[in-house]
Write an enzyme that holds these catalytic residues in place. Structure first.
Site, PDB file in Angstrom:
ATOM      1  N   ARG A   1      -3.967  -3.107  -1.971  1.00  9.84           N
ATOM      2  CA  ARG A   1      -3.437  -3.124  -3.334  1.00  9.84           C
ATOM      3  C   ARG A   1      -2.112  -3.871  -3.454  1.00  9.84           C
ATOM      4  O   ARG A   1      -1.667  -4.183  -4.560  1.00  9.84           O
ATOM      5  CB  ARG A   1      -3.277  -1.687  -3.842  1.00  9.84           C
ATOM      6  CG  ARG A   1      -4.612  -0.990  -4.102  1.00  9.84           C
ATOM      7  CD  ARG A   1      -4.441   0.508  -4.273  1.00  9.84           C
ATOM      8  NE  ARG A   1      -3.465   0.835  -5.305  1.00  9.84           N
ATOM      9  CZ  ARG A   1      -2.909   2.032  -5.443  1.00  9.84           C
ATOM     10  NH1 ARG A   1      -3.213   3.010  -4.605  1.00  9.84           N
ATOM     11  NH2 ARG A   1      -2.042   2.253  -6.418  1.00  9.84           N
TER      12      ARG A   1
ATOM     13  N   LYS B   1       1.578  -4.066   4.804  1.00 10.64           N
ATOM     14  CA  LYS B   1       2.217  -3.218   3.803  1.00 10.64           C
ATOM     15  C   LYS B   1       3.551  -2.657   4.283  1.00 10.64           C
ATOM     16  O   LYS B   1       4.543  -2.663   3.548  1.00 10.64           O
ATOM     17  CB  LYS B   1       1.273  -2.071   3.420  1.00 10.64           C
ATOM     18  CG  LYS B   1       1.886  -1.084   2.430  1.00 10.64           C
ATOM     19  CD  LYS B   1       0.881  -0.100   1.888  1.00 10.64           C
ATOM     20  CE  LYS B   1       0.342   0.807   2.936  1.00 10.64           C
ATOM     21  NZ  LYS B   1      -0.452   1.913   2.337  1.00 10.64           N
TER      22      LYS B   1
ATOM     23  N   TYR C   1       4.752   8.296   8.486  1.00  8.04           N
ATOM     24  CA  TYR C   1       3.981   7.184   7.922  1.00  8.04           C
ATOM     25  C   TYR C   1       4.909   6.029   7.583  1.00  8.04           C
ATOM     26  O   TYR C   1       5.953   6.223   6.938  1.00  8.04           O
ATOM     27  CB  TYR C   1       3.228   7.646   6.669  1.00  8.04           C
ATOM     28  CG  TYR C   1       2.206   8.713   6.979  1.00  8.04           C
ATOM     29  CD1 TYR C   1       0.868   8.382   7.193  1.00  8.04           C
ATOM     30  CD2 TYR C   1       2.592  10.044   7.107  1.00  8.04           C
ATOM     31  CE1 TYR C   1      -0.065   9.357   7.513  1.00  8.04           C
ATOM     32  CE2 TYR C   1       1.666  11.024   7.426  1.00  8.04           C
ATOM     33  CZ  TYR C   1       0.344  10.670   7.638  1.00  8.04           C
ATOM     34  OH  TYR C   1      -0.575  11.630   7.964  1.00  8.04           O
TER      35      TYR C   1
ATOM     36  N   ASN D   1      -0.189  18.373   0.066  1.00  5.18           N
ATOM     37  CA  ASN D   1      -0.084  17.909   1.439  1.00  5.18           C
ATOM     38  C   ASN D   1       0.537  16.517   1.498  1.00  5.18           C
ATOM     39  O   ASN D   1       0.052  15.573   0.865  1.00  5.18           O
ATOM     40  CB  ASN D   1      -1.483  17.886   2.080  1.00  5.18           C
ATOM     41  CG  ASN D   1      -1.460  17.370   3.502  1.00  5.18           C
ATOM     42  OD1 ASN D   1      -0.485  17.575   4.225  1.00  5.18           O
ATOM     43  ND2 ASN D   1      -2.529  16.724   3.907  1.00  5.18           N
TER      44      ASN D   1
ATOM     45  N   ASN E   1       1.876   1.926  -2.184  1.00  5.35           N
ATOM     46  CA  ASN E   1       0.576   1.285  -1.999  1.00  5.35           C
ATOM     47  C   ASN E   1       0.376   0.056  -2.876  1.00  5.35           C
ATOM     48  O   ASN E   1      -0.651  -0.613  -2.767  1.00  5.35           O
ATOM     49  CB  ASN E   1      -0.533   2.291  -2.292  1.00  5.35           C
ATOM     50  CG  ASN E   1      -0.526   3.451  -1.313  1.00  5.35           C
ATOM     51  OD1 ASN E   1      -0.815   3.277  -0.142  1.00  5.35           O
ATOM     52  ND2 ASN E   1      -0.164   4.634  -1.798  1.00  5.35           N
TER      53      ASN E   1
ATOM     54  N   LYS F   1      32.136 -17.610   4.981  1.00  3.24           N
ATOM     55  CA  LYS F   1      31.071 -17.404   5.965  1.00  3.24           C
ATOM     56  C   LYS F   1      31.657 -17.523   7.362  1.00  3.24           C
ATOM     57  O   LYS F   1      32.367 -18.490   7.665  1.00  3.24           O
ATOM     58  CB  LYS F   1      29.956 -18.438   5.786  1.00  3.24           C
ATOM     59  CG  LYS F   1      28.825 -18.313   6.805  1.00  3.24           C
ATOM     60  CD  LYS F   1      27.930 -19.537   6.825  1.00  3.24           C
ATOM     61  CE  LYS F   1      28.612 -20.705   7.490  1.00  3.24           C
ATOM     62  NZ  LYS F   1      28.794 -20.529   8.954  1.00  3.24           N
TER      63      LYS F   1
ATOM     64  N   TYR G   1      35.709 -22.882  -0.314  1.00  2.00           N
ATOM     65  CA  TYR G   1      34.723 -22.540   0.705  1.00  2.00           C
ATOM     66  C   TYR G   1      35.422 -22.491   2.057  1.00  2.00           C
ATOM     67  O   TYR G   1      36.032 -23.479   2.496  1.00  2.00           O
ATOM     68  CB  TYR G   1      33.588 -23.566   0.762  1.00  2.00           C
ATOM     69  CG  TYR G   1      32.706 -23.348   1.967  1.00  2.00           C
ATOM     70  CD1 TYR G   1      31.828 -22.274   2.025  1.00  2.00           C
ATOM     71  CD2 TYR G   1      32.790 -24.193   3.070  1.00  2.00           C
ATOM     72  CE1 TYR G   1      31.047 -22.047   3.146  1.00  2.00           C
ATOM     73  CE2 TYR G   1      32.007 -23.978   4.195  1.00  2.00           C
ATOM     74  CZ  TYR G   1      31.137 -22.903   4.227  1.00  2.00           C
ATOM     75  OH  TYR G   1      30.376 -22.675   5.338  1.00  2.00           O
TER      76      TYR G   1
END
Length: 449
Positions: free
Chosen positions: A15, A22, A103, A169, A226, A333, A348
Site C-alpha cells: 500500500r 516499508k 515491528y 492486540n 501501511n 558548513k 558563506y
C-alpha cells in the site's frame, strides 16, 4: 535478565506504492526501523535480531547502520508473523533470557511500556501488549480476567460480546526466548490464508499450563504505518509529541506547530525557537540559545547563548561556540566559529575556523572548493573581515588582521595586518554623462522605428 529483541521487518508494504521497503520510509528523518530499534535499545538488549525479507539487503544495511552488531535473518517467504519470528530461532540457540517481538513499521513503542513488559514477565510466561482502541474496528480482541490474558480473538471469529471489547492486540509479545520458540513450533496454518499467526501462541501456552498476561499502553504507541497517508499521520504524531516534550523540558516554541524536529534533535532549556524552524538530523542546541525564524539546521552544534538566524542555514559540521551570532542568509558548513564571533549577513563559511571575537562582514565567502578538493580557511582571534571579501582557500589570516571591503585574498595575512586585494579605482570625468546620452539616443531611435 538478558533480553533479545526480535524486530519484524520483512514486509513489502504494497500500500505504500514504493520501491523502498516499508520499514525504510522515514519519520523525522530516520527510517521507521530505526525508531523501533531505538525503542528496544532502552532495554540494553544482549542481541538484536532483525527479520528481513523484501529487499533484505537494503533493510540489513540500514539496520547495521544504526547498530553494527545487529543480527539479520531472512524470511524468504512471508507466511505470517509466527513464521517470521521462527526465522530468529537459530540466532537464539543457547540464549538464556527473554525475547521481545517488535515491528519495524510500529515506531512509537515507548521505553516505559517496554520496561513494563519486562517487569510483567516476573508474573507471566507470555506477556502481550494491548491498547484501548477508540475505534476497535477489526483489531484482534484481548479477552482478560484481571491482568491475565485468557485468549486473543480475531474480529472475524469474535462474538458480539467479544467485539464490544475495546482492549486490542498490538502484536508485541514478550516471553522467555526458548519458551517462545517452543510455542512458535506448535503454531499451525489451518486458516484461510495458510499463514502462521503469532497470537496463536497464547492459546497454545495456556493449553500447556503456562500463564499469559497483558500490559496496556496508549493507542498512539501502537500506531502502525501501511500507507503514505499513515506515514504522514505518523510524522504529525511524532512532531506533536516532540514539541510537547521540548516545551515540558523548558524550551520556548513561539509557534509550536511550525517547528519541525528530527528524531535525534537535542535542545537545552531556556532556548527560544522562533516560528518556521526546521531541524534536520544530528542537531544539538545548548541552553539559552536563540534560533530565529525560517532557519534550517542539520548536523550541527550550537552552544550556550548563541543566536542563529533569521533565514540562516547550518549544515553538517557547523560548530558555534558560546555567544556567537549567525544572521540572515548566512550558510555555514564544516566550520567552527569561536566564542563571540559574528557573521551577521549574507555570507558563506565552509571548511573554516573562525577565531573568537572575529567579525565577518556581509557578502564574505570562503572559496573552499577547487572543483576536486576542499581547502580550509583559518581566521585568528579578533579579526575584521570587510564586506564582500573572497577568501580563496587554503589561506590563513592572523589574529587581529583586517581585510578591505571587496578584497580577494589569495595569500596568508599576518597578525595585525590589513590586506587589500582589489583593483585600483579609476575615474573618467564626464564619461557617465556622455555614455547615458548615447544610450538614450539609441533607445529613442528604436522606439520611433
Amino acid at each position: 535478565m538478558s533480553i533479545a529483541l526480535i524486530i519484524l521487518a520483512a514486509g513489502k508494504g504494497t500500500r505504500m506504492e514504493s520501491d523502498l521497503p516499508k520499514v525504510l520510509h522515514r519519520i523525522a528523518h530516520a527510517p521507521m526501523l530505526w525508531h523501533a530499534m531505538r525503542a528496544g535499545q532502552t532495554l540494553d538488549p544482549a542481541r538484536t535480531i532483525v527479520v528481513a525479507g523484501h529487499e533484505a539487503e537494503q533493510v540489513a544495511a540500514s539496520a547495521r547502520d544504526y547498530d553494527p552488531e545487529t543480527r539479520v535473518v531472512i524470511q524468504r517467504e512471508q507466511l505470517g508473523t509466527a513464521h517470521a519470528v521462527a526465522q530468529a530461532g537459530p540466532e537464539l540457540e543457547g540464549f538464556d533470557g527473554d525475547a521481545i517481538v517488535l515491528y519495524g513499521d510500529t515506531p512509537f513503542i515507548s521505553q516505559d511500556t517496554l520496561e513494563s513488559m519486562a517487569r510483567a514477565r516476573a508474573h507471566h510466561d507470555v506477556v502481550v501488549l494491548g491498547f484501548e482502541a477508540a475505534d476497535p474496528g477489526r483489531y484482534g480482541r484481548l479477552v482478560t480476567e484481571g491482568d491475565a490474558l485468557l485468549r486473543i480473538v480475531e474480529y472475524k471469529d469474535a462474538t458480539d460480546e467479544e467485539r464490544a471489547i475495546t482492549l486490542c492486540n498490538s502484536g508485541v509479545v514478550a516471553a522467555d526466548a526458548q519458551t517462545l520458540m517452543a510455542l512458535i513450533e506448535a503454531v499451525e496454518n489451518d486458516n484461510a490464508a495458510g499463514e502462521y499467526y503469532l497470537p496463536d501462541i497464547v492459546e497454545i501456552a495456556r493449553a500447556r499450563g503456562l500463564s499469559a498476561g497483558v500490559v496496556p499502553c496508549a493507542e498512539t504507541e501502537t500506531l502502525g504505518v501501511n500507507s503514505r497517508a499513515e506515514l504522514a499521520g505518523a510524522e504529525a504524531a511524532f512532531q506533536q509529541s516532540a514539541r510537547m516534550r521540548l516545551m515540558a523540558d523548558g524550551v520556548t516554541l513561539q509557534a509550536p506547530e511550525t517547528v519541525y524536529t528530527a528524531w535525534d534533535t537535542t535542545i537545552g532549556r531556556d532556548t527560544e525557537i522562533e516560528p518556521n524552524v526546521i531541524f534536520g538530523p544530528g542537531v544539538t542546541i545548548e541552553s539559552g540559545a536563540r534560533i530565529r525564524a525560517f532557519s534550517h539546521l542539520e548536523g550541527c552544534h550550537v552552544s550556550r547563548g548563541a543566536a542563529v538566524g533569521p533565514f540562516a542555514r547550518l549544515r553538517p559540521g557547523a560548530e558555534l561556540a558560546e555567544d556567537t551570532h549567525v544572521g540572515n542568509f548566512v550558510e555555514i558548513k564544516n566550520a567552527y566559529l569561536g566564542e563571540g564571533a559574528k557573521a551577521n549577513h549574507l555570507s558563506y563559511l565552509g571548511d573554516a575556523e573562525i577565531g573568537e571575537g572575529t567579525n565577518i562582514g556581509a557578502g564574505t565567502i570562503t572559496c573552499n572548493y577547487d572543483g576536486v578538493f576542499k581547502h580550509r580557511t583559518t581566521i585568528g582571534r579578533g579579526a575584521f573581515i570587510g564586506s564582500n571579501t573572497m577568501l580563496v582557500a587554503p589561506v590563513t589570516l592572523g589574529d587581529g588582521s583586517m581585510t578591505g571591503s571587496g578584497s580577494v585574498i589569495t595569500e596568508d595575512v599576518a597578525p595585525g595586518a590589513l590586506a587589500l586585494g582589489r583593483a585600483r579605482q579609476v575615474e573618467k570625468a564626464g564619461f557617465a554623462t556622455r555614455l547615458f546620452d548615447v544610450l538614450r539616443a539609441k533607445k529613442a531611435k528604436q522606439t520611433k522605428g
